[in-house]
Scaffold this active site. Structure first.
Site, PDB file in Angstrom:
ATOM      1  N   LYS A  86      -6.080   7.494  49.471  1.00 53.89           N
ATOM      2  CA  LYS A  86      -7.127   6.626  48.910  1.00 53.89           C
ATOM      3  C   LYS A  86      -7.142   5.319  49.708  1.00 53.89           C
ATOM      4  CE  LYS A  86      -8.535   5.648  44.145  1.00 53.89           C
ATOM      5  NZ  LYS A  86      -7.941   5.254  42.864  1.00 53.89           N
TER       6      LYS A  86
HETATM    7  C1  E4P Z   1     -10.552   4.811  40.860  1.00 58.52           C
HETATM    8  O1  E4P Z   1     -10.087   5.845  41.327  1.00 58.52           O
HETATM    9  C2  E4P Z   1      -9.762   3.781  40.177  1.00 58.52           C
HETATM   10  O2  E4P Z   1      -8.430   4.231  40.052  1.00 58.52           O
HETATM   11  C3  E4P Z   1     -10.181   3.481  38.770  1.00 58.52           C
HETATM   12  O3  E4P Z   1     -11.184   4.347  38.312  1.00 58.52           O
HETATM   13  C4  E4P Z   1     -10.385   2.036  38.494  1.00 58.52           C
HETATM   14  O4  E4P Z   1     -10.780   1.879  37.166  1.00 58.52           O
HETATM   15  P1  E4P Z   1     -10.681   0.489  36.381  1.00 58.52           P
HETATM   16  O5  E4P Z   1     -11.907  -0.301  36.686  1.00 58.52           O
HETATM   17  O6  E4P Z   1     -10.620   0.882  34.945  1.00 58.52           O
HETATM   18  O7  E4P Z   1      -9.427  -0.210  36.867  1.00 58.52           O
END
Ligand code: E4P
Length: 220
Positions: A86
């Site tokens: 990622k």
């Molecule tokens: C994406 O893969 C992120 O891990 C995640 O969805 C972020 O979400 P949040 O805005 O609740 O931190």
């Protein structure tokens, strides 16, 4: 639509996997930190997640230069065959994504908030593009409208490799409904949201009456 779990919590991943509905897992530094994660345990933790969920498991890089991100990405990719690296959207992240793509390593490009960011991510070689929904809602913008634009734009083109859009930063069951209606490939959801998706008061009431009536049958 496929369901990914957005967590680093092993027990939640194990339970969701046992339901037979879990296609993948996404983690990020915040989610790992929330589990009390230590740097020394990070790779072992990701490997455990990969054992619990055979689908794509995203582990995030924290480097800020192309070379740092590529080095981290190679280390992560070596942990398990289902690791997805990622990488945040930024110029160095795009450059790293291109390098990783050329090495056959799959990337999930994260922190996408605009259509151009998503298109650039796909063009650089990302296999997954993650537009964030809830964080737009947090600042009183329409996260679902942004998601719809991104899905449409990405689906307009053939990038020469498979690209799937992951609806990320999901806060509610309604976000999942809207992502499904848009035709988004994947929703990555917190476990609390996944549990809510299964529930409906009429299901509970129906089950209660079926069981009560079955008691009458058994006692007849
Ligand atoms: C994406 O893969 C992120 O891990 C995640 O969805 C972020 O979400 P949040 O805005 O609740 O931190």
């Amino acid at each position: 639509m496929k369901f990914f779990l957005d967590t680093a919590n092993l027990a939640d991943i194990e339970e969701a996997a046992s339901w037979g509905v879990l296609s993948g897992v996404t983690t990020n530094p915040t989610l790992y930190s929330r589990e009390g994660g230590k740097l020394a345990d990070f790779h072992a933790h990701l490997q455990r997640i990969c054992e619990l969920c055979p689908g794509p498991v995203s582990g995030e890089t924290v480097g800020l230069t192309r070379d740092e991100i590529v080095r981290e990405g190679e280390e992560l990719a070596a942990l398990a065959p289902n690791i997805i690296v990622k990488v945040p959207v930024m110029p160095e992240g795009l450059a790293a994504t291109k390098c990783l793509f050329d090495k056959g390593i799959k990337v999930n490009m994260t922190l996408c908030f605009t259509v151009p960011q998503a298109l650039l991510a796909a063009r650089a070689g990302a296999s997954y593009v993650s537009p964030f929904v809830g964080r737009f809602d947090d600042i009183s913008e329409d996260g679902i409208a942004h998601l719809a634009e991104t899905v449409q734009a990405v689906n307009n083109y053939d990038f020469g490799h498979d690209v799937e859009v992951i609806a990320a930063s999901i806060r509610s069951a309604n976000h999942v409904v809207q992502a499904g209606l848009i035709g988004c490939d994947i929703a990555t959801v917190p476990f609390a949201v996944l549990k809510n998706l299964v529930k409906h008061p009429l299901t509970d009431r129906g089950l209660e009456s079926f069981l009560a009536d079955w008691e009458k049958v058994k006692n007849s």
